[in-house]
Write a protein that holds these residues in place. Sequence first.
Motif, mmCIF file in Angstrom:
data_model
loop_
_atom_site.group_PDB
_atom_site.id
_atom_site.type_symbol
_atom_site.label_atom_id
_atom_site.label_comp_id
_atom_site.label_asym_id
_atom_site.label_seq_id
_atom_site.Cartn_x
_atom_site.Cartn_y
_atom_site.Cartn_z
ATOM 1 N N ASP A 6 0.829 -1.211 0.000
ATOM 2 C CA ASP A 6 0.000 0.000 0.000
ATOM 3 C C ASP A 6 0.861 1.258 0.000
ATOM 4 O OD1 ASP A 6 -2.297 -1.483 -0.024
ATOM 5 O OD2 ASP A 6 -2.630 -1.358 2.150
ATOM 6 N N ARG A 7 1.940 1.225 0.774
ATOM 7 C CA ARG A 7 2.829 2.391 0.827
ATOM 8 C C ARG A 7 3.527 2.615 -0.512
ATOM 9 N NH1 ARG A 7 3.705 0.655 6.226
ATOM 10 N NH2 ARG A 7 5.544 -0.562 5.647
ATOM 11 N N SER A 9 2.360 1.648 -3.475
ATOM 12 C CA SER A 9 1.323 2.131 -4.397
ATOM 13 C C SER A 9 1.048 3.609 -4.186
ATOM 14 C CB SER A 9 0.027 1.325 -4.218
ATOM 15 O OG SER A 9 0.208 -0.031 -4.536
ATOM 16 N N SER A 10 0.965 4.013 -2.919
ATOM 17 C CA SER A 10 0.718 5.419 -2.594
ATOM 18 C C SER A 10 1.863 6.308 -3.072
ATOM 19 C CB SER A 10 0.529 5.563 -1.084
ATOM 20 O OG SER A 10 0.322 6.914 -0.732
ATOM 21 N N ALA A 11 3.082 5.835 -2.877
ATOM 22 C CA ALA A 11 4.249 6.603 -3.319
ATOM 23 C C ALA A 11 4.292 6.712 -4.839
ATOM 24 C CB ALA A 11 5.526 5.954 -2.799
ATOM 25 N N ARG A 13 1.819 6.672 -6.887
ATOM 26 C CA ARG A 13 0.764 7.569 -7.384
ATOM 27 C C ARG A 13 1.240 9.018 -7.412
ATOM 28 N NH1 ARG A 13 -2.922 3.961 -4.769
ATOM 29 N NH2 ARG A 13 -2.779 5.113 -2.800
ATOM 30 N N ARG A 14 2.219 9.345 -6.587
ATOM 31 C CA ARG A 14 2.740 10.712 -6.548
ATOM 32 C C ARG A 14 3.843 10.945 -7.580
ATOM 33 N NH1 ARG A 14 2.099 9.670 -0.916
ATOM 34 N NH2 ARG A 14 4.324 9.158 -0.689
ATOM 35 N N ARG A 70 -1.111 -6.033 -9.806
ATOM 36 C CA ARG A 70 -2.289 -5.534 -9.082
ATOM 37 C C ARG A 70 -3.158 -6.693 -8.602
ATOM 38 N NH1 ARG A 70 -6.926 -1.873 -11.912
ATOM 39 N NH2 ARG A 70 -7.086 -3.807 -13.077
ATOM 40 N N ASN A 76 -0.577 -1.242 -7.253
ATOM 41 C CA ASN A 76 -1.306 -0.516 -8.298
ATOM 42 C C ASN A 76 -0.381 0.433 -9.059
ATOM 43 O OD1 ASN A 76 -3.104 0.808 -9.929
ATOM 44 N ND2 ASN A 76 -4.534 1.332 -8.312
ATOM 45 N N LYS A 79 -1.542 3.643 -13.578
ATOM 46 C CA LYS A 79 -1.346 4.958 -14.185
ATOM 47 C C LYS A 79 -0.142 4.988 -15.129
ATOM 48 C CE LYS A 79 0.652 8.424 -12.115
ATOM 49 N NZ LYS A 79 0.975 9.541 -11.208
#
Length: 200
Positions: A6-7, A9-11, A13-14, A70, A76, A79
């Motif tokens: 999750d971390r 994926s979050s990173a 996304r930025r 995924r 994820n 993008k």
Amino acid sequence: MSGIVDRISSAMRRVPTWGVYILYLLPVPWLLYLAQTDGLGREPIKALEHELGEIALQLLIVGLCITPLRQYLGLNLIKFRRTFGVLAFTYVAMHLLVWVVLDMSLLWGQMWADIWKRPYITIGMAGFLALLPLAITSNNWSVRKMGAAAWRKLHKLTYVAVLLGGIHYLWLVKGIQLEPIVYMIVILGLLGLRYKRLLK
């Protein structure tokens, strides 16, 4: 494990997609420099062709990995799927351009003869043609114009293109070499995961 994914994926996304484009295009000027300064061996044009083609195949494989990552790991990177596809086409186009301009010196008659007579070139050209409509429609306007379902169906040509790319590399090398075999095994494995999903 899920927390780490999750971390990540979050990173990711930025991370801007333009940053990925810049990162993956950095090898181009370096390879051109090496080709002009005898840094690619005795046959710099052939070596340049090989390097560009191999990077293209790697990018196609990375793009093919995004959905399984995924599905099976929860990572994820969706993008970036279009980004990797466009980059792969860019490298394939440069690979082809080096062959046409530097290797074959724009000798169109000889090129056509080689396309028909040499199976690895025929397969490679077929892979390029499979990628061409994908590159043209890799934009939001095409998705809206075609409709999402038709667009997704067209972009399944990616599977054909990456398979042809693997075969092209396998037939290109002389004798049995480990590297193209490994690429082919990975490609078949990733395509097998998609086929398995369709059977469910």
